[in-house]
Design a protein around this motif. Sequence first.
Motif, PDB file in Angstrom:
ATOM      1  N   ASP A  62       0.694  -1.223  -0.080  1.00  0.00           N
ATOM      2  CA  ASP A  62       0.037   0.025  -0.137  1.00  0.00           C
ATOM      3  C   ASP A  62       0.644   1.345  -0.070  1.00  0.00           C
ATOM      4  O   ASP A  62       0.219   2.395  -0.029  1.00  0.00           O
ATOM      5  CB  ASP A  62      -0.803   0.045   1.104  1.00  0.00           C
ATOM      6  CG  ASP A  62       0.150   0.062   2.478  1.00  0.00           C
ATOM      7  OD1 ASP A  62       0.650  -0.934   2.628  1.00  0.00           O
ATOM      8  OD2 ASP A  62      -0.235   0.990   3.349  1.00  0.00           O
ATOM      9  N   SER A  74      -5.574  -2.081   0.661  1.00  0.00           N
ATOM     10  CA  SER A  74      -6.527  -0.866   0.087  1.00  0.00           C
ATOM     11  C   SER A  74      -7.489  -1.771  -0.801  1.00  0.00           C
ATOM     12  O   SER A  74      -7.427  -2.823  -0.865  1.00  0.00           O
ATOM     13  CB  SER A  74      -5.653   0.075  -0.753  1.00  0.00           C
ATOM     14  OG  SER A  74      -5.097  -0.782  -1.644  1.00  0.00           O
ATOM     15  N   SER A  75      -8.798  -1.027  -1.251  1.00  0.00           N
ATOM     16  CA  SER A  75      -9.459  -1.724  -2.176  1.00  0.00           C
ATOM     17  C   SER A  75      -8.989  -2.226  -3.316  1.00  0.00           C
ATOM     18  O   SER A  75      -9.215  -3.366  -3.799  1.00  0.00           O
ATOM     19  CB  SER A  75     -10.688  -0.773  -2.546  1.00  0.00           C
ATOM     20  OG  SER A  75     -10.205   0.298  -3.127  1.00  0.00           O
ATOM     21  N   ALA A  76      -7.687  -1.767  -3.991  1.00  0.00           N
ATOM     22  CA  ALA A  76      -7.153  -2.315  -4.985  1.00  0.00           C
ATOM     23  C   ALA A  76      -6.438  -3.405  -4.710  1.00  0.00           C
ATOM     24  O   ALA A  76      -6.406  -4.337  -5.478  1.00  0.00           O
ATOM     25  CB  ALA A  76      -6.100  -1.087  -5.490  1.00  0.00           C
ATOM     26  N   LEU A 115      -7.289  -5.460  -2.391  1.00  0.00           N
ATOM     27  CA  LEU A 115      -8.262  -6.492  -2.001  1.00  0.00           C
ATOM     28  C   LEU A 115      -8.772  -7.100  -3.552  1.00  0.00           C
ATOM     29  O   LEU A 115      -8.831  -8.377  -3.683  1.00  0.00           O
ATOM     30  CB  LEU A 115      -9.368  -6.216  -1.368  1.00  0.00           C
ATOM     31  CG  LEU A 115      -8.891  -5.766   0.168  1.00  0.00           C
ATOM     32  CD1 LEU A 115     -10.247  -5.158   0.857  1.00  0.00           C
ATOM     33  CD2 LEU A 115      -8.717  -6.754   1.044  1.00  0.00           C
ATOM     34  N   SER A 116      -8.879  -6.167  -4.343  1.00  0.00           N
ATOM     35  CA  SER A 116      -9.588  -6.834  -5.626  1.00  0.00           C
ATOM     36  C   SER A 116      -8.412  -7.397  -6.561  1.00  0.00           C
ATOM     37  O   SER A 116      -8.598  -8.490  -7.258  1.00  0.00           O
ATOM     38  CB  SER A 116      -9.838  -5.388  -6.544  1.00  0.00           C
ATOM     39  OG  SER A 116     -10.178  -5.788  -7.791  1.00  0.00           O
ATOM     40  N   LYS A 144     -11.506 -12.854  -4.978  1.00  0.00           N
ATOM     41  CA  LYS A 144     -12.387 -13.553  -4.006  1.00  0.00           C
ATOM     42  C   LYS A 144     -11.707 -15.130  -3.727  1.00  0.00           C
ATOM     43  O   LYS A 144     -11.931 -15.858  -2.571  1.00  0.00           O
ATOM     44  CB  LYS A 144     -13.746 -13.735  -4.507  1.00  0.00           C
ATOM     45  CG  LYS A 144     -14.535 -12.382  -4.502  1.00  0.00           C
ATOM     46  CD  LYS A 144     -16.040 -12.410  -4.843  1.00  0.00           C
ATOM     47  CE  LYS A 144     -16.728 -11.173  -4.761  1.00  0.00           C
ATOM     48  NZ  LYS A 144     -18.205 -11.211  -5.275  1.00  0.00           N
TER      49      LYS A 144
END
Length: 375
Positions: A147, A179-181, A183-184, A188
């Motif tokens: 991050d 961050s969301s990036a 996690l993406s 999943k």
Amino acid sequence: MGRVAECDELLYWCGPDRPSSGSVELTWKGRLTPLQERAAAELQESLLAGRRHLLHAVCGAGKTEILFRPVHRLLSEGKRVCIATPRTDVVLELLPRFTEAVGGSVIHGLYSGSGEPEGFPGLIIATTHQLYRFREAFDVVIVDEADAFPYSYDKTLRQAVKKSLKAGGVLAVVTATPSSAILSEIGKDGGKSVIPVRFHGYPLPEPRSEPLFGYRRKISSGKLPERLRVWTEECLKKKAPFLVFFPSVSLMEKSLPLFSHLDTGIGAVHASHPDRRSLVLALREGRIPGLLTTTILERGITIPRLQIAIVGSENAIFDRSAIIQISGRAGRSSEYPGGDVVLFHHGITPEMDSAVREIRQLNREGGKLVGMPAL
């Protein structure tokens, strides 16, 4: 990296892979906590299965120790591994630790000015910029502090990581503030390990806020703001090492002569400072009382009894992630699990509030896991 033109020839290795080496030895004799054991096992399982993995662990959770066994297992099976990080300081922190923990394997550290080490390494610890030099070279790339700037903002660095992986190679991400990036990127279907508590079981130091109105004007006029002066004098009196973070090099350099009136040993470092490494070492060894710094030291620094101040914490550069990481420099040893973290500000921001809320939430979760009362 030097200039690269379209007419330049670029070469990459297309020979045989490194053979398996039964001589690789895990020479680290430390013990992991139950949470660290679980995370290390989950990470190793994912990497051997070719599955992406996120290790989300708070600052001071012992992320490096968690990596020792999975990396040793990969090297023992002839895999080529890279641990990449955006900051040179983190490379300098990790390189001697892995050299001591994993024997029988050639290990290289690559960063600006590191030169060209000899031998064919099974493990490379490098800044993410160095991965521009590699193509289909690694079975596993572990991005530590994913991050952090500039990796979090520069898409070409993320592409360099992908390019450096072999076909079927695996990516793992290690961070305290995903961050969301990130996690993406893991997705999943990727594995995930979460450690909300430090290895010693004590809570994360919670930042406190102190107003420092008009600090730029006072510093420019040659005066050290009173609250900042008192805080520094208390650190000097206690002989506790300290870091004072500034939002810009120019403000830091204006402040240095004012701090020198309190103690001539106080130094200052920034990304291009010629004595940056020696000054950090001097602070670690107790030869100087403290350092003024930019955000270059927000990660990868472990010094017992360290006290932290952020001047101008309302500035955009001190976002939620940066404040959490900076706070995580304090209280990292079991002998000194506490430490003062003060946010000197000209107005409290949502990022400051968000960082404090997240630290409190992590402390509550960690308190339940180790049976300690949450703060």
